[in-house]
Design a protein around this motif. Sequence first.
Motif, PDB file in Angstrom:
ATOM      1  N   ARG A 107       0.828  -1.205   0.000  1.00 27.61           N
ATOM      2  CA  ARG A 107       0.000   0.000   0.000  1.00 27.61           C
ATOM      3  C   ARG A 107       0.865   1.258   0.000  1.00 27.61           C
ATOM      4  N   PRO A 108       1.504   1.603  -1.099  1.00 27.58           N
ATOM      5  CA  PRO A 108       2.359   2.798  -1.109  1.00 27.58           C
ATOM      6  C   PRO A 108       1.567   4.094  -0.924  1.00 27.58           C
ATOM      7  N   ASP A 109       0.279   4.101  -1.321  1.00 31.38           N
ATOM      8  CA  ASP A 109      -0.528   5.326  -1.177  1.00 31.38           C
ATOM      9  C   ASP A 109      -0.782   5.665   0.294  1.00 31.38           C
ATOM     10  N   ILE A 110      -1.016   4.652   1.120  1.00 27.21           N
ATOM     11  CA  ILE A 110      -1.234   4.901   2.554  1.00 27.21           C
ATOM     12  C   ILE A 110       0.047   5.401   3.199  1.00 27.21           C
ATOM     13  N   ARG A 133       2.493   7.033   1.773  1.00 26.60           N
ATOM     14  CA  ARG A 133       2.740   8.405   1.307  1.00 26.60           C
ATOM     15  C   ARG A 133       1.852   9.390   2.062  1.00 26.60           C
ATOM     16  N   GLN A 134       0.586   9.020   2.291  1.00 24.93           N
ATOM     17  CA  GLN A 134      -0.332   9.882   3.043  1.00 24.93           C
ATOM     18  C   GLN A 134       0.151  10.067   4.479  1.00 24.93           C
ATOM     19  N   GLU A 160      10.884  13.111   1.923  1.00 27.02           N
ATOM     20  CA  GLU A 160      11.310  11.931   1.173  1.00 27.02           C
ATOM     21  C   GLU A 160      12.821  11.929   1.028  1.00 27.02           C
ATOM     22  N   GLU A 216       3.061  12.513   4.503  1.00 28.49           N
ATOM     23  CA  GLU A 216       2.625  13.901   4.320  1.00 28.49           C
ATOM     24  C   GLU A 216       2.012  14.448   5.596  1.00 28.49           C
TER      25      GLU A 216
END
Length: 185
Positions: A127-130, A132-133, A142, A136
């Motif tokens: 789950r790279p989107d979680i 990244r969230q 990064e 942030e």
Amino acid sequence: MVALNPIVYWAQNQKDIFLRLELRDVKDENVVLLEDSLRFEATGVGACGLDKYAFHFNFFESINPGKSKYRATDRQVEFSLRKENCGKWWKRLTEESLKLPWLKIDFDKWKSPEDFEEETRDILQDRPDILRQLQEDEGVIEPINYRQVYLFVYNMAQFIGFLYIFVVMMINYAKKRTRFNGGNF
């Protein structure tokens, strides 16, 4: 005439036992596959050249002959034998604990119980989107991509160098009102 033993490689996974015989150009094969044993006889080209090859052994545990199969190709003979108790790992292939000199492990196909244990999961791949969230939200920076930094600095140096040459040429042209020549820089 006594038959020779072909070189037999064996491997297993959770459901099957795999046998591979180093025997080329097989003719007149005779295979007897029972729940507890395997008998093989054939004429072919093995380690000792063209001759009659045969072997017989009893299995460590039972197999299912109905779901087992074999095939003879020009290069080798392959067996795929279905275990009667799927999921149970055999300690050895034969009933006897003797080491047969012509029976070897096929490490290319070998699977051990450790290979089937649950692997650890990596959240970065799942789950790279979680991730990244979360970064942030927490203000995590990064990591620096050094290749991009190098390319940026290199291109900026190129740009400043060409800009300097262009400005010097324009100033000399404005002063002399002549054609561009080699002495401008």
